[in-house]
Structure formats: C-alpha cells, structure tokens
Design a protein around this motif. Sequence first.
Motif, mmCIF file in Angstrom:
data_model
loop_
_atom_site.group_PDB
_atom_site.id
_atom_site.type_symbol
_atom_site.label_atom_id
_atom_site.label_comp_id
_atom_site.label_asym_id
_atom_site.label_seq_id
_atom_site.Cartn_x
_atom_site.Cartn_y
_atom_site.Cartn_z
ATOM 1 N N ARG A 111 7.727 0.024 6.173
ATOM 2 C CA ARG A 111 7.679 1.086 5.170
ATOM 3 C C ARG A 111 8.559 0.784 3.978
ATOM 4 N NH1 ARG A 111 7.188 7.358 6.408
ATOM 5 N NH2 ARG A 111 5.695 7.305 8.084
ATOM 6 N N GLN A 112 8.027 1.014 2.818
ATOM 7 C CA GLN A 112 8.835 0.978 1.599
ATOM 8 C C GLN A 112 9.398 2.395 1.432
ATOM 9 O OE1 GLN A 112 6.594 0.312 -2.003
ATOM 10 N NE2 GLN A 112 8.333 -0.504 -3.113
ATOM 11 N N ILE A 113 10.708 2.489 1.426
ATOM 12 C CA ILE A 113 11.316 3.834 1.417
ATOM 13 C C ILE A 113 11.291 4.431 0.011
ATOM 14 C CG2 ILE A 113 13.388 5.165 2.046
ATOM 15 C CD1 ILE A 113 12.307 3.665 4.452
ATOM 16 N N GLU A 114 11.647 3.586 -0.963
ATOM 17 C CA GLU A 114 11.600 4.050 -2.360
ATOM 18 C C GLU A 114 10.580 3.200 -3.099
ATOM 19 O OE1 GLU A 114 15.635 5.072 -4.342
ATOM 20 O OE2 GLU A 114 15.988 3.508 -2.858
ATOM 21 N N MET A 115 9.729 3.837 -3.878
ATOM 22 C CA MET A 115 8.662 3.086 -4.550
ATOM 23 C C MET A 115 9.210 2.504 -5.855
ATOM 24 S SD MET A 115 7.117 3.956 -2.053
ATOM 25 C CE MET A 115 6.949 5.344 -0.959
ATOM 26 N N LYS A 116 9.770 1.302 -5.726
ATOM 27 C CA LYS A 116 10.420 0.681 -6.888
ATOM 28 C C LYS A 116 9.552 -0.380 -7.540
ATOM 29 C CE LYS A 116 15.046 1.027 -4.904
ATOM 30 N NZ LYS A 116 16.131 0.131 -4.497
ATOM 31 N N GLY A 117 8.260 -0.354 -7.263
ATOM 32 C CA GLY A 117 7.362 -1.282 -7.938
ATOM 33 C C GLY A 117 6.746 -2.314 -7.008
ATOM 34 N N LEU A 118 5.730 -3.010 -7.528
ATOM 35 C CA LEU A 118 4.980 -3.976 -6.716
ATOM 36 C C LEU A 118 5.870 -5.127 -6.229
ATOM 37 C CD1 LEU A 118 2.394 -5.151 -5.537
ATOM 38 C CD2 LEU A 118 1.835 -6.043 -7.803
ATOM 39 N N GLY A 119 6.744 -5.629 -7.100
ATOM 40 C CA GLY A 119 7.648 -6.712 -6.690
ATOM 41 C C GLY A 119 8.503 -6.265 -5.515
ATOM 42 N N HIS A 120 9.024 -5.064 -5.615
ATOM 43 C CA HIS A 120 9.859 -4.518 -4.542
ATOM 44 C C HIS A 120 9.059 -4.317 -3.258
ATOM 45 C CE1 HIS A 120 12.047 -1.214 -2.430
ATOM 46 N NE2 HIS A 120 13.060 -2.025 -2.678
ATOM 47 N N ALA A 121 7.806 -3.879 -3.402
ATOM 48 C CA ALA A 121 6.945 -3.697 -2.218
ATOM 49 C C ALA A 121 6.725 -5.039 -1.525
ATOM 50 C CB ALA A 121 5.611 -3.081 -2.620
ATOM 51 N N ILE A 122 6.529 -6.090 -2.303
ATOM 52 C CA ILE A 122 6.321 -7.424 -1.707
ATOM 53 C C ILE A 122 7.594 -7.884 -1.003
ATOM 54 C CG2 ILE A 122 5.872 -9.870 -2.262
ATOM 55 C CD1 ILE A 122 3.858 -8.855 -4.379
ATOM 56 N N ALA A 153 0.833 -1.205 0.000
ATOM 57 C CA ALA A 153 0.000 0.000 0.000
ATOM 58 C C ALA A 153 0.864 1.249 0.000
ATOM 59 C CB ALA A 153 -0.918 -0.017 1.230
ATOM 60 N N ALA A 154 1.993 1.152 -0.676
ATOM 61 C CA ALA A 154 2.929 2.284 -0.652
ATOM 62 C C ALA A 154 2.884 3.111 -1.935
ATOM 63 C CB ALA A 154 4.352 1.761 -0.427
ATOM 64 N N GLY A 155 2.115 2.659 -2.921
ATOM 65 C CA GLY A 155 2.106 3.348 -4.222
ATOM 66 C C GLY A 155 1.589 4.777 -4.109
ATOM 67 N N TYR A 156 1.893 5.571 -5.118
ATOM 68 C CA TYR A 156 1.530 6.991 -5.069
ATOM 69 C C TYR A 156 0.067 7.248 -5.432
ATOM 70 C CZ TYR A 156 6.562 7.869 -4.936
ATOM 71 O OH TYR A 156 7.877 7.896 -4.574
ATOM 72 N N GLY A 157 -0.558 6.313 -6.131
ATOM 73 C CA GLY A 157 -1.958 6.526 -6.525
ATOM 74 C C GLY A 157 -2.142 7.725 -7.431
ATOM 75 N N THR A 158 -1.247 7.851 -8.403
ATOM 76 C CA THR A 158 -1.271 9.067 -9.249
ATOM 77 C C THR A 158 -2.551 9.205 -10.068
ATOM 78 O OG1 THR A 158 -0.029 7.811 -10.905
ATOM 79 C CG2 THR A 158 1.227 9.297 -9.493
ATOM 80 N N ARG A 159 -3.196 8.068 -10.368
ATOM 81 C CA ARG A 159 -4.428 8.166 -11.171
ATOM 82 C C ARG A 159 -5.559 8.821 -10.384
ATOM 83 N NH1 ARG A 159 -5.645 2.278 -12.628
ATOM 84 N NH2 ARG A 159 -4.426 1.966 -10.739
ATOM 85 N N PRO A 197 -3.840 8.299 1.655
ATOM 86 C CA PRO A 197 -3.549 7.052 0.948
ATOM 87 C C PRO A 197 -4.716 6.625 0.058
ATOM 88 C CG PRO A 197 -3.335 6.769 3.342
ATOM 89 C CD PRO A 197 -3.890 8.130 3.110
ATOM 90 N N LYS A 198 -4.382 6.119 -1.125
ATOM 91 C CA LYS A 198 -5.422 5.605 -2.023
ATOM 92 C C LYS A 198 -6.259 4.535 -1.315
ATOM 93 C CE LYS A 198 -4.083 2.930 -5.603
ATOM 94 N NZ LYS A 198 -3.625 2.586 -6.964
ATOM 95 N N GLU A 199 -5.610 3.752 -0.477
ATOM 96 C CA GLU A 199 -6.286 2.640 0.201
ATOM 97 C C GLU A 199 -7.334 3.121 1.198
ATOM 98 O OE1 GLU A 199 -3.006 3.156 -0.055
ATOM 99 O OE2 GLU A 199 -2.572 1.620 -1.568
ATOM 100 N N MET A 200 -7.302 4.417 1.539
ATOM 101 C CA MET A 200 -8.299 4.959 2.464
ATOM 102 C C MET A 200 -9.475 5.606 1.738
ATOM 103 S SD MET A 200 -7.547 4.165 5.512
ATOM 104 C CE MET A 200 -8.681 5.236 6.382
ATOM 105 N N VAL A 236 -3.035 -8.869 -1.148
ATOM 106 C CA VAL A 236 -4.219 -8.135 -1.598
ATOM 107 C C VAL A 236 -3.815 -6.734 -2.015
ATOM 108 C CG1 VAL A 236 -6.356 -6.999 -0.797
ATOM 109 C CG2 VAL A 236 -5.926 -9.390 -0.204
ATOM 110 N N LEU A 237 -4.159 -6.354 -3.233
ATOM 111 C CA LEU A 237 -4.025 -4.962 -3.648
ATOM 112 C C LEU A 237 -5.387 -4.328 -3.393
ATOM 113 C CD1 LEU A 237 -2.022 -5.353 -6.989
ATOM 114 C CD2 LEU A 237 -1.215 -5.366 -4.608
ATOM 115 N N ALA A 238 -5.426 -3.475 -2.379
ATOM 116 C CA ALA A 238 -6.729 -3.049 -1.858
ATOM 117 C C ALA A 238 -7.526 -2.215 -2.860
ATOM 118 C CB ALA A 238 -6.532 -2.274 -0.560
ATOM 119 N N ASP A 239 -6.846 -1.635 -3.853
ATOM 120 C CA ASP A 239 -7.626 -0.845 -4.814
ATOM 121 C C ASP A 239 -8.390 -1.737 -5.792
ATOM 122 O OD1 ASP A 239 -5.140 -1.520 -5.802
ATOM 123 O OD2 ASP A 239 -4.926 0.296 -7.019
ATOM 124 N N ASP A 240 -8.107 -3.020 -5.820
ATOM 125 C CA ASP A 240 -8.971 -3.965 -6.516
ATOM 126 C C ASP A 240 -9.980 -4.471 -5.496
ATOM 127 O OD1 ASP A 240 -8.168 -3.986 -9.129
ATOM 128 O OD2 ASP A 240 -6.816 -5.699 -8.928
#
Length: 279
Positions: free
Chosen positions: A101-112, A9-15, A24-27, A127-131
Amino acid sequence: MIRKCLFPAAGYGTRFLPATKAMPKEMLPIVNKPLIQYGVEEALDAGITDMAIVTGRNKRAIEDHFDISYEIEAQIQGTDKEQYLQGIRRLMDNCTFSYTRQIEMKGLGHAILTGRRLIGDEPFAVVLADDLCINLDNDGVLKQMVQLYKQFRCSIVAIQEVPPEEISKYGVISGEMIRDDIYRVNSMVEKPSPEDAPSNLAIIGRYILTPDIFELIEETEPGKGGEIQITDALMKQAQRGCVLAYKFKGTRYDCGSGEGFMAATQFCYDNLYLKGLSF
Ligand code: UTP
C-alpha cells in the motif's frame, strides 16, 4: 528475464469522480472486464508472471478480483456461465499477485518506489492500467518492449505522438533516433506547455525499468504538481546511462478520460465482446 510487473494503482482517479469515490479506477469495466485485468493479461502475454500491485485506501476490490469467489463459483458450477470466468481463472492459475500500500499519494515516482520491496533487484515492467493498449493481431505493447529489452538492456518508455493541445498532459521526451521507432532519450519534461515541449512524443503508461531507478527516485525531489515524478528520475538515468523511448505498435486508449474510456468501450465491444473474446 523480465518476471515482474508493477501496477501503480493507488491514485485517486479524480477525473472519473464520482465513479472513483469508493471504487478503484482500475476496476472500471471496459464492457465486462475491468481495466486492470486487461493490463495483467498484457503482462502475462509478455511472459511476465509476477504481478506486484501498489494499492491504497478504497482499493480492496482489486485484491478480491484476483481471488476466488466461492459463492459465485458454487452458483455457476456446471452451467454454461462457467465460460465467463475462463479468462480470470487463466490469470489466477498462471500468475502470482502481491500487494503493497502507498500510504500517501505522492505521485507516480513515489508509487513505483513503494513497490521496491516487491520487485527487488531486477528489471521490471510497469503498467498504468488506465492506459489500455491493444494490438489485436500482433504482439501486445509490453511483449514488444520485453523483446526490445532483451536487445538493449536498459530502461524503456513507450511513447506516442500527440497533438500540441494535449502535450501538457504528458511527460515528453526528445532524443536521438536510433531506429525509425526507437529514440535514445536526452531530455524529458513533465507536462510542458506546448511552447516548452521538446517534441510531440509523449510517454504513455508502459515502462521497462532497470532496478537502479529506485535509488534515483529516492534522490528525486518533488517536481511538477508537488509530486515525485518518474520522469525526473528517468531523466537522471538517461544522463548517466541510457533510456530508450519506443514508438509502440498498437492503439492506446486513455481510459482515465471520458473520451478515451468511450472509445475503448466501443472498440472492445465491437472487436472482443460481440465476438465472444472478452472473458
Ligand atoms: P494519474 O496521473 O492518472 O492520477 O496517475 P490518478 O490519481 O490515477 O487520476 P486523476 O488524474 O486524479 O484522474 C497515473 C498512475 O499512477 C498511479 C495512478 O493510480 C495511475 O495508475 N498513481 C499516481 C499512484 O499509484 N500513486 C500516486 O501517488 C499517483
């Protein structure tokens, strides 16, 4: 057997800017309940009790949501408004919540991979909560996948058919059909053009992963978009052993897009909120 669920749940949610600038997008609420709460409910209903959440900057509201708000508790104690907190209290009573915390947002694989310490050496759900996945009268999608895991004991990705014009938004699989709703994956491409897509079967935000995935992610170079892609690591896992793709039962709303968010809101309003089922 699957005890833990990871929520990247660390993505920027730019869309969804500007809504996601400081929130947070998840909220984002689907009517009166934030997306991540739906995800945690789905996990708990699948028998999973340990929630591991990968957050980032500006995501503190997620931690506060799964904690007691003493002021609100005092304010509504003994009133009929207490019913509004029943759902979240059930989650807090029955689940644990751990954060990293994911310090740098380097993608979903990196977040996992960032969640590795919280998961350890055991199979886990993602779970990707935005789905938002809903299957009102039957088992939730994660519960379906946990049952499948008990039978097959390998990584499983949830898939759905998507039209050609949407295929480039997804990781896409091809494979050998072993049941009318299950494929054994032999190829996986991240965000292909419609011409290059190996099929119309797109991966959505539900996974069961075996823990060897962590080493495979570590070996994975940045791929599409310069990000470390979970699909690239899963492809290696599929080549070495087995990865299944499962056509789940239920409806999935891409709440990271305006269209999906609106459709989910309408559905939840009609089928949950108006019936008093969304607390
Ligand atoms: P998305 O591709 O939806 O990215 O990530 P995003 O940043 O959330 O949204 P947009 O596309 O900019 O609007 C899929 C999932 O992976 C998580 C996101 O939080 C989301 O749940 N993610 C992605 C991370 O946790 N870290 C990352 O570095 C990237």
